[in-house]
Design an enzyme around this catalytic site. Structure first.
Site, PDB file in Angstrom:
ATOM      1  N   ARG A 176      12.867 -56.899 -36.516  1.00 16.69           N
ATOM      2  CA  ARG A 176      12.074 -55.661 -36.509  1.00 16.69           C
ATOM      3  C   ARG A 176      10.653 -55.826 -37.064  1.00 16.69           C
ATOM      4  NH1 ARG A 176      13.002 -51.547 -38.920  1.00 16.69           N
ATOM      5  NH2 ARG A 176      12.477 -50.074 -37.276  1.00 16.69           N
ATOM      6  N   TYR A 190      19.881 -52.494 -35.864  1.00 19.55           N
ATOM      7  CA  TYR A 190      18.949 -53.350 -35.123  1.00 19.55           C
ATOM      8  C   TYR A 190      18.556 -54.580 -35.950  1.00 19.55           C
ATOM      9  CZ  TYR A 190      19.011 -49.098 -32.419  1.00 19.55           C
ATOM     10  OH  TYR A 190      19.441 -48.014 -31.712  1.00 19.55           O
ATOM     11  N   CYS A 222       8.967 -71.352 -36.844  1.00 22.14           N
ATOM     12  CA  CYS A 222       7.620 -71.826 -36.531  1.00 22.14           C
ATOM     13  C   CYS A 222       6.851 -70.828 -35.685  1.00 22.14           C
ATOM     14  CB  CYS A 222       7.708 -73.182 -35.841  1.00 22.14           C
ATOM     15  SG  CYS A 222       8.493 -74.386 -36.909  1.00 22.14           S
ATOM     16  N   GLU A 223       6.494 -69.714 -36.283  1.00 22.86           N
ATOM     17  CA  GLU A 223       5.687 -68.652 -35.667  1.00 22.86           C
ATOM     18  C   GLU A 223       4.948 -67.972 -36.806  1.00 22.86           C
ATOM     19  OE1 GLU A 223       5.821 -67.318 -32.391  1.00 22.86           O
ATOM     20  OE2 GLU A 223       7.513 -68.484 -31.628  1.00 22.86           O
ATOM     21  N   TYR A 256       8.117 -54.857 -34.199  1.00 25.59           N
ATOM     22  CA  TYR A 256       7.464 -53.543 -34.272  1.00 25.59           C
ATOM     23  C   TYR A 256       6.547 -53.417 -35.478  1.00 25.59           C
ATOM     24  CZ  TYR A 256      12.002 -52.440 -31.964  1.00 25.59           C
ATOM     25  OH  TYR A 256      13.137 -52.429 -31.198  1.00 25.59           O
ATOM     26  N   GLU A 259      24.426 -39.312 -29.730  1.00 26.45           N
ATOM     27  CA  GLU A 259      24.563 -40.778 -29.671  1.00 26.45           C
ATOM     28  C   GLU A 259      23.797 -41.445 -30.813  1.00 26.45           C
ATOM     29  OE1 GLU A 259      22.762 -41.590 -25.891  1.00 26.45           O
ATOM     30  OE2 GLU A 259      24.333 -40.621 -24.730  1.00 26.45           O
ATOM     31  N   PRO A 260      24.082 -41.096 -32.047  1.00 25.62           N
ATOM     32  CA  PRO A 260      23.310 -41.690 -33.145  1.00 25.62           C
ATOM     33  C   PRO A 260      23.652 -43.168 -33.355  1.00 25.62           C
ATOM     34  CG  PRO A 260      25.109 -40.385 -34.043  1.00 25.62           C
ATOM     35  CD  PRO A 260      25.134 -40.183 -32.547  1.00 25.62           C
ATOM     36  N   GLY A 261      22.646 -43.962 -33.594  1.00 23.60           N
ATOM     37  CA  GLY A 261      22.854 -45.364 -33.938  1.00 23.60           C
ATOM     38  C   GLY A 261      22.298 -45.616 -35.330  1.00 23.60           C
TER      39      GLY A 261
HETATM   40  C1  LIG Z   1      19.309 -46.760 -28.478  1.00 25.12           C
HETATM   41  C2  LIG Z   1      19.972 -45.560 -27.933  1.00 25.12           C
HETATM   42  C3  LIG Z   1      20.616 -44.664 -28.778  1.00 25.12           C
HETATM   43  C4  LIG Z   1      20.619 -44.796 -30.277  1.00 25.12           C
HETATM   44  O1  LIG Z   1      19.356 -44.600 -30.812  1.00 25.12           O
HETATM   45  P1  LIG Z   1      19.140 -44.501 -32.398  1.00 25.12           P
HETATM   46  O2  LIG Z   1      17.687 -44.328 -32.539  1.00 25.12           O
HETATM   47  O3  LIG Z   1      19.632 -45.787 -32.979  1.00 25.12           O
HETATM   48  O4  LIG Z   1      19.929 -43.344 -32.879  1.00 25.12           O
HETATM   49  C5  LIG Z   1      21.271 -43.597 -28.200  1.00 25.12           C
HETATM   50  N1  LIG Z   1      21.286 -43.418 -26.862  1.00 25.12           N
HETATM   51  C6  LIG Z   1      20.675 -44.270 -26.007  1.00 25.12           C
HETATM   52  C7  LIG Z   1      20.743 -44.020 -24.570  1.00 25.12           C
HETATM   53  C8  LIG Z   1      19.997 -45.365 -26.512  1.00 25.12           C
HETATM   54  O5  LIG Z   1      19.374 -46.193 -25.673  1.00 25.12           O
END
Ligand SMILES: *Cc1c(COP(=O)(O)O)cnc(C)c1O
Length: 416
Positions: free
Chosen positions: A312, A372, A344-345, A316, A273-275
């Site tokens: 971000r 993100y 305004c922060e 973070y 599940e790469p984002g």
């Molecule tokens: C956020 C998330 C991802 C993706 O994470 P990345 O760090 O962007 O790859 C995959 N699976 C789940 C369940 C998530 O919450």
């Protein structure tokens, strides 16, 4: 891919950023189609030994329809965390049979929509969710495909806000509880056990914790198989980190190598599940210097992007490279600038202490902003959200228009 690779001589692919700023204004998110596809191809190539492996792009990293469409056409599935993300995937033409649904707080109406769409799998995160889903599926006369998100109790060594695999986190169920729940689910006619999953955190730079998580999940899968509860797929989540500054992010192949070795000859379909690793370094945020302000202690470059556009840094304390795209005519003196927005922060900063020679009107690119960035943006301070543009070779396309003031109040009703 490193942050600077996206930007060559003021261009993304063959399009000058100055032209994008002129046509679409600023702040604007700009993505490269070639970079997005190259990142996807790197995942595909690293999984060449597992042709049935499914890459489920994590929609929350960047849910723009054009990006979802691009990944869907490339063959990707999707990891969603809400009914809204399901709607996005379906609107983009994504295949519901390649969708996995994660998240600790799925509502019944979201479960119902996902059942109706025919998704691949619910990644169930608690006993109550499993019971609720089972009852709902029974009521609707359906069978819900389920995987349990196991919390392997592993320290992924990342920022505490994005570490999700520790026993103290709200995510997933402990291994021992998962075993009990699988036994229960195997007796439920309204459930179909299809997998086992985990996601231990984000921006992971060391492959070892993910490989250790894989081993713990495999041990559970083996145990279930021995009990006559076969598992079809192993979903190891996302989390692969990227280079924002000088981090040595592993390549996809290096990240996957110990995981693939652990899986060895088992007949399990692999899902990831790469984002961030697909989109992070394929996008930047283009912004213009509104004015310079030389205070008694610090130099400020006030730009037209802010924490509402890119959260971000404020959220973070994340680092994004900031580079000058177009030099103004007048030579200017270099200073160590605080790059800040109009919000305004005091926490509204995009970068601290950046040595840059700036002038009013300069265009800046905030790099590594594809993940993100837009997806975490807000309308704070009644700021319309930025535009998004996708570059492809010499062409560019507006994939989200800039919001208007009318958009800001469209959902509201006054008192009279
Ligand atoms: C956020 C998330 C991802 C993706 O994470 P990345 O760090 O962007 O790859 C995959 N699976 C789940 C369940 C998530 O919450």
């Amino acid at each position: 891919m490193t942050p600077h690779q996206l930007l060559r001589d003021g261009h993304i692919e063959a399009v000058p950023l100055a032209e994008i700023a002129r046509l679409y204004g600023t702040p604007t998110y700009v993505y490269s189609r070639a970079a997005l596809l190259a990142n996807y191809s790197a995942w595909r190539a690293a999984l060449a030994s597992h042709p049935d492996a499914l890459i489920c792009y994590a929609v929350k990293a960047n849910g723009n329809l054009a990006l979802l469409d691009l990944f869907a056409r490339a063959g990707a599935g999707f990891d969603i965390v809400s009914g809204g993300e399901l709607a996005r995937v379906l609107a983009a033409g994504g295949d519901p049979a390649k969708v996995v649904f994660s998240g600790v707080g799925k509502r019944e109406e979201e479960m119902e929509a996902a059942l109706a769409a025919g998704i691949l799998c619910f990644n169930v995160e608690s006993a109550d969710e499993l019971f609720t889903l089972s009852a709902l599926a029974k009521k609707l006369g359906r069978r819900a495909p389920v995987s349990l998100r196991v919390n392997p109790d592993i320290d992924a060594g990342t920022h505490p806000y994005i570490a999700t695999g520790l026993a103290s986190a709200k995510f997933g169920v402990p291994v021992a509880e998962a075993l009990e729940l699988y036994r229960w689910a195997s007796q439920e006619p309204s459930l179909r056990i299809v997998g086992i999953d985990c996601h231990i955190g984000s921006q992971l730079l060391d492959p070892a914790p993910a490989a250790e998580a894989a081993k713990r999940l495999l041990a559970l899968a083996d145990r279930l198989t021995a009990e006559g509860i076969p598992i079809e797929h192993l979903d190891l989540g996302g989390g692969l980190g990227i280079c924002y500054r000088d981090e040595a992010a592993p390549t996809v192949a290096d990240y996957l190598a110990p995981i693939l070795a652990a899986v060895s000859a088992r007949k399990l379909r692999l899902i990831f599940e790469p984002g961030r690793s697909l989109v992070g370094n394929a996008g930047l945020l283009l912004t213009r210097v509104l004015r310079l302000k030389h205070g008694p202690v610090k130099h400020f470059a006030i730009v037209d992007a802010a924490m509402n556009d890119l959260a971000r840094p404020a959220l973070y304390d994340a680092w994004h490279e900031i580079v000058k795209v177009v030099s103004s005519e007048a030579p200017s003196e270099a200073h160590r600038y605080e790059i800040v927005g109009p919000v305004c922060e005091t926490g509204d900063f995009l970068g601290h202490d950046r040595l840059l020679a700036l002038a009013k009107g300069d265009l800046l690119a905030i790099l590594s902003a594809g993940a993100y960035g837009m997806s975490m943006s807000s309308n704070y301070n009644a700021r319309p959200r930025a535009a998004e543009v996708l570059v492809d070779g010499h062409t560019h396309r507006l994939i989200r228009r800039r919001e208007t003031f009318a958009d800001l109040i469209a959902a509201e009703t006054g008192l009279s």
